[in-house]
Design a protein around this motif. Structure first.
Motif, short mmCIF file in Angstrom:
data_model
loop_
_atom_site.label_atom_id
_atom_site.label_comp_id
_atom_site.label_asym_id
_atom_site.label_seq_id
_atom_site.Cartn_x
_atom_site.Cartn_y
_atom_site.Cartn_z
N MET A 145 14.69 18.29 -59.27
CA MET A 145 15.20 19.43 -60.02
C MET A 145 14.05 20.29 -60.55
SD MET A 145 17.76 19.35 -63.29
CE MET A 145 18.86 18.19 -62.48
N TYR B 246 16.19 11.48 -64.12
CA TYR B 246 17.44 11.32 -63.37
C TYR B 246 17.37 12.01 -62.01
CZ TYR B 246 22.36 11.93 -62.15
OH TYR B 246 23.56 11.95 -61.49
N GLN B 247 16.75 13.22 -61.98
CA GLN B 247 16.66 13.99 -60.75
C GLN B 247 15.33 14.72 -60.71
OE1 GLN B 247 19.97 16.67 -60.26
NE2 GLN B 247 20.60 15.73 -58.37
N GLN C 279 13.61 9.96 -54.48
CA GLN C 279 14.67 10.93 -54.22
C GLN C 279 14.37 11.74 -52.97
OE1 GLN C 279 15.32 13.88 -57.27
NE2 GLN C 279 17.37 14.35 -56.54
N GLY D 140 19.29 18.81 -53.09
CA GLY D 140 19.88 17.52 -52.75
C GLY D 140 20.66 17.50 -51.46
#
Length: 503
Positions: A339, A335-336, A78, A168
């Protein structure tokens, strides 16, 4: 209980440790994705070889290393995706406005999801009023400025760019007058997109019903997640009073909705099958509300926790709060992963961790037979625990703490609960205009009282004390806090055991 609790917790801790170590290591070395993939495969082979052998310690270590490597891998993937999403100096950008535009002093601030898949924070001259879902084409006269500090070390807004990057956002761009235009509007097509469009519809209906000004902004923010109408003064007022979290949708708000749905559905005289179906309906309703509100991290965490709790109830198993919290963290971070470094995410999980560990022992200290007094005591305990467990991080990030927070968190949440109940009643009685108008007046009155109280609490001269903790101080404070919590839990269990023996 420990053998059921430890595996998920250990996996989550290892995952978080891997992501943190990867973030730190990137400051000195260039880590490649293929290297982490190779390590992940090696640990997977080790787990396979050790699975059927009596080497529990080695197997547990291999599983923890696998989880830690997975955390590092997903974080790096990411990180690179955001870092290289938009080339520095890019001037022509096209995409779709992903969030509700925010009106600034001289520009519109919009999050644009570009056609290449990256997100850019664009500042547009106020030629027109952009809307969420608009397709947009813009020309950045100074070129896109990367938010990653590794590529932009001399940034004049380092803290802000760092915040954007871990949210993001790949780059920022300014488009002057005449250099941007709306090329179309995306119509809601999928279920998720249609639910997200409900937020705008609800906001418009509030305006049509006469909910305007400060009261309308508060109602909109606390029921739809749209905080664009909140003034800077109102945000500072709630922040100085120590109840800024009330304005951001979180587990507190979802918990109120959960209680309302439980009160409406689960009191019906139905059989077990129908009750189980209603539990599934509640899960769907909570998830739908989370999507309508824009899926903020705190609300997603709460939705996952409530879903786990309801599924545990369906399976007729004990719901372990720490397991639910760990599972929620693991799912969200898979998922992220970035975060993890979001301030709201950290504050949300620390407050829930405090409630998970210390709520039951503190509530059990005082035996109250009156149900009303017991609920008030529960509110007091919840307020104190959440305030104490988030205090070190608040002083670290914001450089102050509110002395009025304990008082405010005893009054404002009660008013917020009343506001949420009245809002649900207002929507439920939409087909009875006269009754709905009466409830709307009551709703406005409650919100007005909440605003007046926070105004008083924030205007006290000693309401806010400036104090900034360093990272080492924060770590030591949490070590001491967890040690005292462990001691409290042990004392509580010993007292409960002695009480049962005497009984």
């Amino acid at each position: 209980m420990s053998h059921r609790l430890l595996p998920i917790t250990r996996l989550t801790i290892a995952f978080i440790a891997g992501a943190v170590l990867c973030k730190i290591a990137l400051q000195w070395i260039d880590i490649q994705l293929w290297e982490l993939n190779a390590m992940l495969i090696a640990w997977a082979v080790a787990i396979f070889l050790l699975h059927n052998r009596r080497q529990s310690v080695a197997f547990a270590m291999a599983v923890s290393l696998f989880s830690g490597t997975l955390g590092a891998l997903l974080f790096l993937r990411q990180f690179d995706g955001i870092r290289y999403g938009v080339a520095a100096g890019t001037q022509h950008l096209t995409g779709v406005i992903a969030d509700q535009p925010q009106r600034k002093a001289k520009t519109w601030s919009v999050r644009v999801h570009t056609d290449s898949g990256a997100d850019v924070m664009a500042y547009l001259a106020p030629d027109a009023m952009p809307e969420k879902g608009d397709s947009i084409e813009l020309f950045a006269c100074y070129g896109a400025e990367p938010t990653c500090l590794a590529d932009n070390p001399d940034s004049a807004f380092a803290d802000y760019h760092n915040y954007l990057f871990y949210s993001g956002i790949s780059a920022t761009a300014y488009s002057p007058s005449g250099m941007w235009r709306v090329t179309g509007h995306r119509r809601p097509s999928g279920l998720k997109t249609r639910l997200e469009a409900v937020q705008t519809t609800m906001t418009e209906m509030y305006c049509e019903a006469g909910f305007r000004g400060e009261e309308g902004a508060i109602i909109t923010a606390m029921t739809t997640g749209d905080r664009s109408q909140l003034s800077k003064q109102m945000r500072q007022q709630y922040s100085r009073a120590g109840v800024a979290h009330i304005l951001a949708l979180s587990g507190f708000h979802l918990g109120i909705i959960y209680v309302i749905l439980q009160s409406v559905f689960m009191t019906l005289p139905l059989g077990i099958r129908w009750r189980n179906c209603l539990r599934l309906v509640i899960i769907v309703a909570l998830v739908a509300f989370t999507i309508v509100a824009g899926s903020p991290p705190s609300l997603v965490r709460a939705a996952i926790m409530f879903t786990v709790m309801m599924i545990a109830s369906l399976l007729q198993r004990d719901n372990l709060s720490l397991n639910s919290l760990s599972l929620a963290a693991l799912v969200m971070l898979c998922y992220q992963p970035m975060m993890l470094f979001d301030v709201g995410f950290q504050l949300s999980f620390l407050s829930m961790l405090g409630l998970t560990l210390a709520y039951r022992p503190l509530v059990g200290v005082v035996h109250i037979r009156c149900s009303l007094l017991h609920r008030l005591w529960s509110v007091v305990v919840t307020t104190v625990v959440c305030t104490v467990f988030t205090l070190p991080l608040v002083t670290y990030y914001f450089g102050y703490f509110s002395l009025m927070s304990l008082v405010s968190n005893l009054v404002v949440p009660l008013l917020a609960i009343a506001m949420m109940w009245l809002t649900v009643a207002w929507w439920a009685l939409v087909f009875l205009p006269s009754v709905q108008t009466f409830i709307g007046d009551a709703l406005t009155f409650v919100v007005h009282q909440m605003n007046d109280f926070t105004h008083w609490a924030s205007s006290v001269p000693w309401a806010v004390v400036p104090f900034r903790s360093n990272l080492l101080g924060v770590v030591l404070e949490y070590v001491v806090m967890l040690a005292l919590t462990a001691l409290l839990v042990r004392i509580y269990h010993n007292v409960s055991r002695n009480f049962r023996c005497r009984a």
